[in-house]
Design a protein around this motif. Sequence first.
Motif, mmCIF file in Angstrom:
data_model
loop_
_atom_site.group_PDB
_atom_site.id
_atom_site.type_symbol
_atom_site.label_atom_id
_atom_site.label_comp_id
_atom_site.label_asym_id
_atom_site.label_seq_id
_atom_site.Cartn_x
_atom_site.Cartn_y
_atom_site.Cartn_z
ATOM 1 N N MET A 1 0.909 -1.291 -0.015
ATOM 2 C CA MET A 1 -0.187 0.252 0.136
ATOM 3 C C MET A 1 0.769 1.121 0.220
ATOM 4 N N GLU A 2 0.498 2.284 -0.636
ATOM 5 C CA GLU A 2 1.516 3.232 -0.895
ATOM 6 C C GLU A 2 0.856 4.743 -0.697
ATOM 7 N N GLY A 94 -4.879 3.332 5.736
ATOM 8 C CA GLY A 94 -5.922 2.992 4.766
ATOM 9 C C GLY A 94 -7.269 3.056 5.413
ATOM 10 N N ASP A 114 -6.005 -1.027 -1.376
ATOM 11 C CA ASP A 114 -5.446 -1.454 -2.690
ATOM 12 C C ASP A 114 -5.748 -2.807 -2.690
ATOM 13 N N SER A 115 -6.927 -2.990 -3.182
ATOM 14 C CA SER A 115 -7.700 -4.032 -3.345
ATOM 15 C C SER A 115 -7.297 -4.962 -4.593
ATOM 16 N N GLY A 116 -6.504 -4.447 -5.659
ATOM 17 C CA GLY A 116 -6.398 -5.030 -6.588
ATOM 18 C C GLY A 116 -7.378 -5.215 -7.915
ATOM 19 N N THR A 120 -4.163 -0.065 -11.863
ATOM 20 C CA THR A 120 -3.035 0.148 -11.046
ATOM 21 C C THR A 120 -3.109 1.758 -10.575
ATOM 22 N N GLY A 121 -2.938 1.944 -9.283
ATOM 23 C CA GLY A 121 -2.767 3.344 -8.893
ATOM 24 C C GLY A 121 -4.238 4.036 -8.616
ATOM 25 N N GLU A 122 -5.315 3.038 -8.497
ATOM 26 C CA GLU A 122 -6.530 3.793 -8.291
ATOM 27 C C GLU A 122 -7.312 2.652 -7.416
ATOM 28 N N PRO A 123 -7.179 3.212 -6.095
ATOM 29 C CA PRO A 123 -7.528 2.421 -4.820
ATOM 30 C C PRO A 123 -9.217 2.338 -4.560
ATOM 31 N N GLU A 124 -9.609 1.644 -3.824
ATOM 32 C CA GLU A 124 -11.035 1.442 -3.289
ATOM 33 C C GLU A 124 -11.227 2.064 -2.286
ATOM 34 N N TYR A 155 -4.506 11.070 -6.858
ATOM 35 C CA TYR A 155 -5.278 10.057 -7.252
ATOM 36 C C TYR A 155 -6.317 10.520 -8.425
#
Length: 200
Positions: A1-2, A94, A114-116, A120-124, A155
């Motif tokens: 997580m970033e 988070g 960051d659920s995947g 990429t680079g777009e969190p939930e 973001y």
Amino acid sequence: MELHDRRQAPWHDDSFEGEMVAVMTVGVPGGEVLLETSRLLLRPWRVDEAVVQRELWTERDPRVPPHRRIDEDGHPTVAELEDSIRTHKVWSTGLLAVERKASRDVIGYCGLVDSGRGATGEPELAFELLRRVWRQGYATEASLAVVGWARSSGYERLWATVWDWNTASRRVLAKVGFIETDRKEVDAVHGTTLFTTRPL
């Protein structure tokens, strides 16, 4: 997580609704996040608040998959959740504890993960509140603060997933600007997961 790496400076944004305010504090130990609205404080979890997380687990709808509900042996226990708060950074950077400022009680969580499942680079965006505080606008208020935090962090888009039967959460997502996409994951037992998105 970033998440903690994306933040560059403190911010203040009062453009949401009426007197709502969101504030981010940087430079605190561990890159922790602090957001504030007119009624709420979103902050890192404390170990002794694991009992609130356990209550959230016990209240989940029976349609939620078994791995997200208390199992027949009583897991996760409060002790296991305490350990999770101590060791998993997601509980400080988070999925933040949502505390009511007036009564100083924690009523759930709201934040970014960051659920995947998104690009990429777009969190939930994720949120869950205790049933006793539903229908008071807290989920919307907390989510708006998190959306502001995400925008300020650079973001460009957020995702959120929601069960098709979870009409309350679908209403919250619509209120904070998420739009349902054509993407779905169908589960004959637990229901269909809808994918929503919000440009920032």
